[in-house]
Design a protein around this motif. Sequence first.
Motif, PDB file in Angstrom:
ATOM      1  N   ALA A   1       0.829  -1.213   0.000  1.00  0.00           N
ATOM      2  CA  ALA A   1       0.000   0.000   0.000  1.00  0.00           C
ATOM      3  C   ALA A   1       0.859   1.258   0.000  1.00  0.00           C
ATOM      4  CB  ALA A   1      -0.937  -0.007   1.206  1.00  0.00           C
ATOM      5  N   ILE A   2       1.936   1.255   0.753  1.00  0.00           N
ATOM      6  CA  ILE A   2       2.800   2.436   0.808  1.00  0.00           C
ATOM      7  C   ILE A   2       3.514   2.629  -0.528  1.00  0.00           C
ATOM      8  CG2 ILE A   2       4.800   3.462   1.960  1.00  0.00           C
ATOM      9  CD1 ILE A   2       3.758   2.001   4.510  1.00  0.00           C
ATOM     10  N   ILE A   3       3.964   1.537  -1.119  1.00  0.00           N
ATOM     11  CA  ILE A   3       4.588   1.633  -2.452  1.00  0.00           C
ATOM     12  C   ILE A   3       3.560   2.136  -3.466  1.00  0.00           C
ATOM     13  CG2 ILE A   3       5.612   0.291  -4.326  1.00  0.00           C
ATOM     14  CD1 ILE A   3       6.839  -1.536  -2.133  1.00  0.00           C
ATOM     15  N   TRP A   4       2.338   1.664  -3.379  1.00  0.00           N
ATOM     16  CA  TRP A   4       1.279   2.055  -4.310  1.00  0.00           C
ATOM     17  C   TRP A   4       0.938   3.542  -4.176  1.00  0.00           C
ATOM     18  CZ3 TRP A   4      -1.145   0.211  -8.417  1.00  0.00           C
ATOM     19  CH2 TRP A   4      -2.369   0.777  -8.787  1.00  0.00           C
ATOM     20  N   TYR A   5       0.802   4.028  -2.947  1.00  0.00           N
ATOM     21  CA  TYR A   5       0.414   5.420  -2.735  1.00  0.00           C
ATOM     22  C   TYR A   5       1.560   6.410  -2.927  1.00  0.00           C
ATOM     23  CZ  TYR A   5      -4.333   4.506  -1.193  1.00  0.00           C
ATOM     24  OH  TYR A   5      -5.657   4.152  -1.151  1.00  0.00           O
ATOM     25  N   GLY A   6       2.804   5.946  -2.899  1.00  0.00           N
ATOM     26  CA  GLY A   6       3.953   6.837  -3.076  1.00  0.00           C
ATOM     27  C   GLY A   6       3.837   7.756  -4.274  1.00  0.00           C
ATOM     28  N   PRO A   7       3.614   7.224  -5.472  1.00  0.00           N
ATOM     29  CA  PRO A   7       3.497   8.106  -6.636  1.00  0.00           C
ATOM     30  C   PRO A   7       2.149   8.830  -6.724  1.00  0.00           C
ATOM     31  CG  PRO A   7       3.294   5.826  -7.328  1.00  0.00           C
ATOM     32  CD  PRO A   7       3.645   5.817  -5.860  1.00  0.00           C
ATOM     33  N   ARG A   8       1.142   8.356  -6.035  1.00  0.00           N
ATOM     34  CA  ARG A   8      -0.186   8.945  -6.133  1.00  0.00           C
ATOM     35  C   ARG A   8      -0.390  10.108  -5.172  1.00  0.00           C
ATOM     36  NH1 ARG A   8       0.382   4.247  -7.857  1.00  0.00           N
ATOM     37  NH2 ARG A   8      -0.852   3.347  -9.528  1.00  0.00           N
ATOM     38  N   LEU A   9       0.146  10.006  -3.973  1.00  0.00           N
ATOM     39  CA  LEU A   9       0.003  11.075  -2.981  1.00  0.00           C
ATOM     40  C   LEU A   9       1.277  11.902  -2.808  1.00  0.00           C
ATOM     41  CD1 LEU A   9      -1.903   9.252  -0.089  1.00  0.00           C
ATOM     42  CD2 LEU A   9      -2.831  10.872  -1.735  1.00  0.00           C
ATOM     43  N   GLY A  10       2.380  11.388  -3.280  1.00  0.00           N
ATOM     44  CA  GLY A  10       3.673  12.030  -3.040  1.00  0.00           C
ATOM     45  C   GLY A  10       4.385  11.308  -1.911  1.00  0.00           C
ATOM     46  N   VAL A  11       5.693  11.358  -1.944  1.00  0.00           N
ATOM     47  CA  VAL A  11       6.497  10.613  -0.971  1.00  0.00           C
ATOM     48  C   VAL A  11       6.220  11.070   0.460  1.00  0.00           C
ATOM     49  CG1 VAL A  11       8.859  10.130  -0.219  1.00  0.00           C
ATOM     50  CG2 VAL A  11       8.297  10.077  -2.651  1.00  0.00           C
ATOM     51  N   TRP A  12       6.256  12.367   0.709  1.00  0.00           N
ATOM     52  CA  TRP A  12       6.126  12.838   2.095  1.00  0.00           C
ATOM     53  C   TRP A  12       4.710  12.732   2.622  1.00  0.00           C
ATOM     54  CZ3 TRP A  12      10.122  12.208   4.661  1.00  0.00           C
ATOM     55  CH2 TRP A  12      11.375  12.389   4.087  1.00  0.00           C
ATOM     56  N   THR A  13       3.720  12.975   1.777  1.00  0.00           N
ATOM     57  CA  THR A  13       2.334  12.818   2.221  1.00  0.00           C
ATOM     58  C   THR A  13       2.065  11.355   2.557  1.00  0.00           C
ATOM     59  OG1 THR A  13       1.643  14.671   0.846  1.00  0.00           O
ATOM     60  CG2 THR A  13      -0.079  13.163   1.566  1.00  0.00           C
ATOM     61  N   THR A  14       2.505  10.459   1.692  1.00  0.00           N
ATOM     62  CA  THR A  14       2.341   9.030   1.942  1.00  0.00           C
ATOM     63  C   THR A  14       3.034   8.634   3.242  1.00  0.00           C
ATOM     64  OG1 THR A  14       2.194   8.540  -0.412  1.00  0.00           O
ATOM     65  CG2 THR A  14       2.796   6.707   1.033  1.00  0.00           C
ATOM     66  N   THR A  15       4.255   9.096   3.419  1.00  0.00           N
ATOM     67  CA  THR A  15       5.025   8.756   4.621  1.00  0.00           C
ATOM     68  C   THR A  15       4.328   9.252   5.882  1.00  0.00           C
ATOM     69  OG1 THR A  15       7.085   8.843   3.375  1.00  0.00           O
ATOM     70  CG2 THR A  15       7.257   9.069   5.767  1.00  0.00           C
ATOM     71  N   LEU A  16       3.900  10.498   5.887  1.00  0.00           N
ATOM     72  CA  LEU A  16       3.296  11.077   7.091  1.00  0.00           C
ATOM     73  C   LEU A  16       1.923  10.487   7.395  1.00  0.00           C
ATOM     74  CD1 LEU A  16       4.418  14.786   6.635  1.00  0.00           C
ATOM     75  CD2 LEU A  16       5.381  13.053   8.181  1.00  0.00           C
ATOM     76  N   VAL A  17       1.113  10.255   6.366  1.00  0.00           N
ATOM     77  CA  VAL A  17      -0.221   9.677   6.587  1.00  0.00           C
ATOM     78  C   VAL A  17      -0.100   8.238   7.096  1.00  0.00           C
ATOM     79  CG1 VAL A  17      -2.336   8.922   5.413  1.00  0.00           C
ATOM     80  CG2 VAL A  17      -1.414  11.201   4.980  1.00  0.00           C
ATOM     81  N   ALA A  18       0.760   7.442   6.477  1.00  0.00           N
ATOM     82  CA  ALA A  18       0.939   6.058   6.917  1.00  0.00           C
ATOM     83  C   ALA A  18       1.538   5.999   8.325  1.00  0.00           C
ATOM     84  CB  ALA A  18       1.816   5.291   5.929  1.00  0.00           C
ATOM     85  N   THR A  19       2.459   6.900   8.620  1.00  0.00           N
ATOM     86  CA  THR A  19       3.034   6.948   9.970  1.00  0.00           C
ATOM     87  C   THR A  19       1.971   7.312  10.994  1.00  0.00           C
ATOM     88  OG1 THR A  19       5.214   7.518   9.105  1.00  0.00           O
ATOM     89  CG2 THR A  19       4.792   8.043  11.413  1.00  0.00           C
ATOM     90  N   ALA A  20       1.096   8.249  10.675  1.00  0.00           N
ATOM     91  CA  ALA A  20       0.023   8.630  11.599  1.00  0.00           C
ATOM     92  C   ALA A  20      -0.913   7.445  11.868  1.00  0.00           C
ATOM     93  CB  ALA A  20      -0.751   9.820  11.045  1.00  0.00           C
ATOM     94  N   GLY A  21      -1.265   6.702  10.822  1.00  0.00           N
ATOM     95  CA  GLY A  21      -2.107   5.519  11.005  1.00  0.00           C
ATOM     96  C   GLY A  21      -1.426   4.462  11.860  1.00  0.00           C
TER      97      GLY A  21
ATOM     98  N   MET B   1       0.911   5.065  14.123  1.00  0.00           N
ATOM     99  CA  MET B   1       0.987   5.561  15.501  1.00  0.00           C
ATOM    100  C   MET B   1      -0.337   5.369  16.230  1.00  0.00           C
ATOM    101  SD  MET B   1       3.325   8.963  15.028  1.00  0.00           S
ATOM    102  CE  MET B   1       3.138   9.476  16.723  1.00  0.00           C
ATOM    103  N   LEU B   2      -1.456   5.576  15.532  1.00  0.00           N
ATOM    104  CA  LEU B   2      -2.756   5.324  16.158  1.00  0.00           C
ATOM    105  C   LEU B   2      -2.885   3.841  16.509  1.00  0.00           C
ATOM    106  CD1 LEU B   2      -5.506   6.310  17.106  1.00  0.00           C
ATOM    107  CD2 LEU B   2      -6.354   5.913  14.783  1.00  0.00           C
ATOM    108  N   ALA B   3      -2.428   2.966  15.625  1.00  0.00           N
ATOM    109  CA  ALA B   3      -2.443   1.523  15.923  1.00  0.00           C
ATOM    110  C   ALA B   3      -1.575   1.217  17.141  1.00  0.00           C
ATOM    111  CB  ALA B   3      -1.965   0.727  14.710  1.00  0.00           C
ATOM    112  N   ALA B   4      -0.433   1.900  17.264  1.00  0.00           N
ATOM    113  CA  ALA B   4       0.451   1.685  18.416  1.00  0.00           C
ATOM    114  C   ALA B   4      -0.226   2.111  19.716  1.00  0.00           C
ATOM    115  CB  ALA B   4       1.762   2.455  18.225  1.00  0.00           C
TER     116      ALA B   4
END
Length: 183
Positions: A30-50, A52-55
């Motif tokens: 999913a992260i590889i898929w969204y990388g080109p669609r949302l941009g590297v940093w948006t993908t990174t920050l959104v996935a990290t936030a999700g 962190m909520l799981a943590a």
Amino acid sequence: MHLPATPAALLFAYAFLSNIALAVVPHEPAIIWYGPRLGVWTTTLVATAGTMLAAVVDHRVFAPLIGRLAQRRFESSPLSATRSGGEGVRTWPERLFRRFPVATIALSGLTPLPFFPFKALAFATGCPAGKYTAAVAARCLPRYALLAWLGATVRVPVWAMVALFVLLMVPSLRVVGWPRAAS
């Protein structure tokens, strides 16, 4: 009336579901898929936030349970010195983890090892929620950035993404779905 799901909201939800304690789906495709669609940093920050909520949810739900199980096992161990008031015998990974919990969790993101042993060790040793969540963020931020960058740099065909997803599902399918042979 409900709002339509945006790609960022879908990534956030998927990152949460793929990182919760009992998750059986991989987050890497999913992260590889969204990388080109949302941009590297948006993908990174959104996935990290999700993640962190799981943590946070994991720490609230599973840390007390695993902590009690670990304490019970430790007290019933014949090597335990807790009955005589001593510290008890601890393994070197546990001693190392107790000394450097954040660094251990953060550095685990640089390895191909699964995260669940580190998560269980964090809960069993009583790692505080704030430290645990910060360590998870430090663990996944560079990993997610690299995966998103890979997706943005290399045009991965859809069939390869599906194959990667299936390949990463094999360990989960072995645990969940396949019956074991009788001995």
